[in-house]
Design an enzyme around this catalytic site. Structure first.
Site, PDB file in Angstrom:
ATOM      1  N   CYS A 131       0.843  -1.196   0.000  1.00 60.87           N
ATOM      2  CA  CYS A 131       0.000   0.000   0.000  1.00 60.87           C
ATOM      3  C   CYS A 131       0.880   1.249   0.000  1.00 60.87           C
ATOM      4  O   CYS A 131       1.434   1.633   1.032  1.00 60.87           O
ATOM      5  CB  CYS A 131      -0.929   0.019   1.215  1.00 60.87           C
ATOM      6  SG  CYS A 131      -1.968   1.500   1.269  1.00 60.87           S
ATOM      7  N   CYS A 134      -0.144   4.029   2.472  1.00 62.33           N
ATOM      8  CA  CYS A 134       0.207   3.727   3.861  1.00 62.33           C
ATOM      9  C   CYS A 134       1.717   3.789   4.070  1.00 62.33           C
ATOM     10  O   CYS A 134       2.178   4.260   5.113  1.00 62.33           O
ATOM     11  CB  CYS A 134      -0.338   2.359   4.263  1.00 62.33           C
ATOM     12  SG  CYS A 134      -2.149   2.295   4.293  1.00 62.33           S
TER      13      CYS A 134
END
Length: 177
Positions: A131, A134
């Protein structure tokens, strides 16, 4: 199961993983909490029961129960957040970026571990789960909390090796090796 047993279970073609597993778990720029919390969180993210068991077996004399639990919290929350925020980041629908997630994340503050350590674990799991949003967020936080580039590289190397060991063991089992 121990780390040594895990290493001996790796097929010959994964010799580099055997060597790397030892070296990434003994990096001087990381504390024991940072090393073993990262190892546990990324093992959980990599989802291989043998790897999780081997890492867990090594934890008893290395980090306390609060940090073990916090590493599990990081793995579980990132398992959820990495999917959600990866979708938000990759979706062509711009509205998702401004919509409230509405997902409970109380563990991000109630975990009981050092804030830097928890962020390093979250960063490593985010790397495993791929991700970008993130990774960017947690990397920003770890630098804000005083991490060095060498510490960030070290936890990402742990994540890479733990994930590769998990894949090699699963591949060997599927191939009957």
């Amino acid at each position: 199961m121990s780390i040594e047993t895990l290493k001996s279970a790796l097929p010959d073609y994964a010799k580099d993983l055997r060597l790397n597993l030892s070296s990434v778990l003994s990096q001087p720029m990381l504390s024991a909490n940072q090393t073993w919390g990262t190892a546990l969180a990324t093992a959980i993210a990599a989802r291989n029961p043998a790897v999780i068991a081997a890492i867990n077996a090594e934890l008893a004399d290395k980090i306390d129960a609060t940090n073990v639990n916090a590493a599990k919290v990081a793995a579980s929350l990132m398992g959820m957040n990495n999917i959600y925020y990866r979708y938000v980041h990759l979706s062509p629908t711009a509205d998702f970026k401004t919509m409230r997630a509405g997902l409970r994340m109380n563990g991000m503050v109630g975990h009981g571990a050092d804030g830097l350590d928890f962020e390093l674990w979250s960063l490593a799991v985010s790397a495993v789960n791929g991700c970008g949003m993130c990774i960017e967020s947690h990397e920003h936080e770890v630098f804000k909390k005083g991490a060095t580039k060498e510490q960030v590289q070290a936890v990402v190397k742990i994540a890479a090796v733990i994930t590769a060991v998990s894949a090699a063991l699963e591949g060997a089992a599927a191939l009957g090796e």
